[in-house]
Enzyme design. Structure first.
Site, PDB file in Angstrom:
ATOM      1  N   CYS A 147       0.816  -1.211   0.000  1.00 53.48           N
ATOM      2  CA  CYS A 147       0.000   0.000   0.000  1.00 53.48           C
ATOM      3  C   CYS A 147       0.851   1.262   0.000  1.00 53.48           C
ATOM      4  CB  CYS A 147      -0.924  -0.008   1.220  1.00 53.48           C
ATOM      5  SG  CYS A 147      -1.800   1.542   1.512  1.00 53.48           S
ATOM      6  N   PHE A 148       1.948   1.259   0.761  1.00 53.18           N
ATOM      7  CA  PHE A 148       2.676   2.496   0.982  1.00 53.18           C
ATOM      8  C   PHE A 148       3.715   2.797  -0.091  1.00 53.18           C
ATOM      9  CE2 PHE A 148       0.555   2.350   4.972  1.00 53.18           C
ATOM     10  CZ  PHE A 148       0.527   3.656   5.412  1.00 53.18           C
TER      11      PHE A 148
END
Length: 275
Positions: A147-148
């Site tokens: 996600c990051f």
């Protein structure tokens, strides 16, 4: 000024955290509880998978087991998040609530303003991301399972590096949005849990994550506690969203529903390894 419920449920395992979010969604949809802002943490650490994500091909489940990292699938979309040293928030509110913008991206922006104010109280000058795709250009495919590795619409970043990752789902007329506010971030720890084809790919992923993600501790240049980051958040959301937060616990019904969801859904491979 609208009354919302504030729940601080502390630290819990992955199945419990996801079950509580869904139990609140169900209770609010049925009109049994008011809009709810909840804060929580994770113990032990866990990876949460986006609803549509493929567990077996993207996550190294053996490494997770070896390092005692829980794996759970979220109701919301997006990509994998390692929940370790973080403050997690969740918001449950009716889609037709007069305070809430109608579109998903506009509601992200609305909720992100609360996060920005809380971070400002901590001494962090953060900003909202506005990807090029927001202006009609074709959105690029995700670079990885993580996600990051890149910000989405109206997420929170510091000097261009993502600090808060959020995801949203709308079900039964209700919005559930939850997100991770990173107290610390280790690209090395995260990448060892991803299924990557070579040591070279792993090193490339580590360098990419370090360049694209940050944490509260890195932004402030000092250690922080979960409680320190939590403390300014309720008042920040109140002032920016124009709501009144009333401290409360989960209802008996919510607790019962969450226990059922733990045993029948969020602790089961049939859900967590759905894809």
């Amino acid at each position: 000024m609208m009354n919302w419920r504030l729940v601080n449920s502390g630290l819990a395992d992955a199945a419990t955290n996801m079950a509580i979010d869904e139990a609140i969604l169900s209770a609010h949809s049925a009109g049994k509880v008011p809009p709810t802002l909840r804060f929580y943490g994770w113990k032990p650490a866990a990876i949460s998978l986006g609803y549509f994500q493929r567990a077996m091909s993207e996550i190294d489940l053996e490494q997770c087991k070896e390092h005692k990292i829980d794996v759970v699938r979220r109701l919301t979309g997006g990509r994998a998040v390692l929940h370790d040293a973080e403050l997690t928030y969740s918001i449950v509110v009716q889609e037709d609530d007069p305070l809430i913008p109608k579109t998903i991206t506009a509601s992200y922006r609305y909720f992100s303003n609360g996060l920005l104010r809380g971070l400002e109280e901590l001494g962090i000058q953060a900003h909202m991301t506005v990807p090029v795709a927001a202006y009609g250009q074709r959105k690029k495919q995700p670079a990885s399972a993580a996600c990051f590795d890149a910000p989405s619409h109206f997420e929170i970043a510091v000097e261009g590096r993502k600090l808060v990752g959020s995801a949203q789902v709308r079900k039964n007329g209700v919005i559930l949005q939850h997100g991770s506010i990173l107290l610390q971030f280790s690209a090395e720890k995260f990448t060892q849990l991803l299924r990557l084809s070579s040591a070279e790919k792993r090193e490339q992923m580590i360098q990419m994550l370090k360049s694209r993600a940050t944490s509260i501790e890195e932004a402030l240049g000092r250690p922080v506690t979960w409680q320190e980051v939590y403390d300014p958040m309720p008042a920040a959301f109140e002032s920016v969203l124009g709501i009144q937060l009333i401290k409360a616990e989960l209802t008996a019904k919510e607790q019962a529903v969450s226990q059922e969801l733990i045993s029948t859904k969020y602790s089961q491979d049939s859900w967590n390894k759905l894809r």
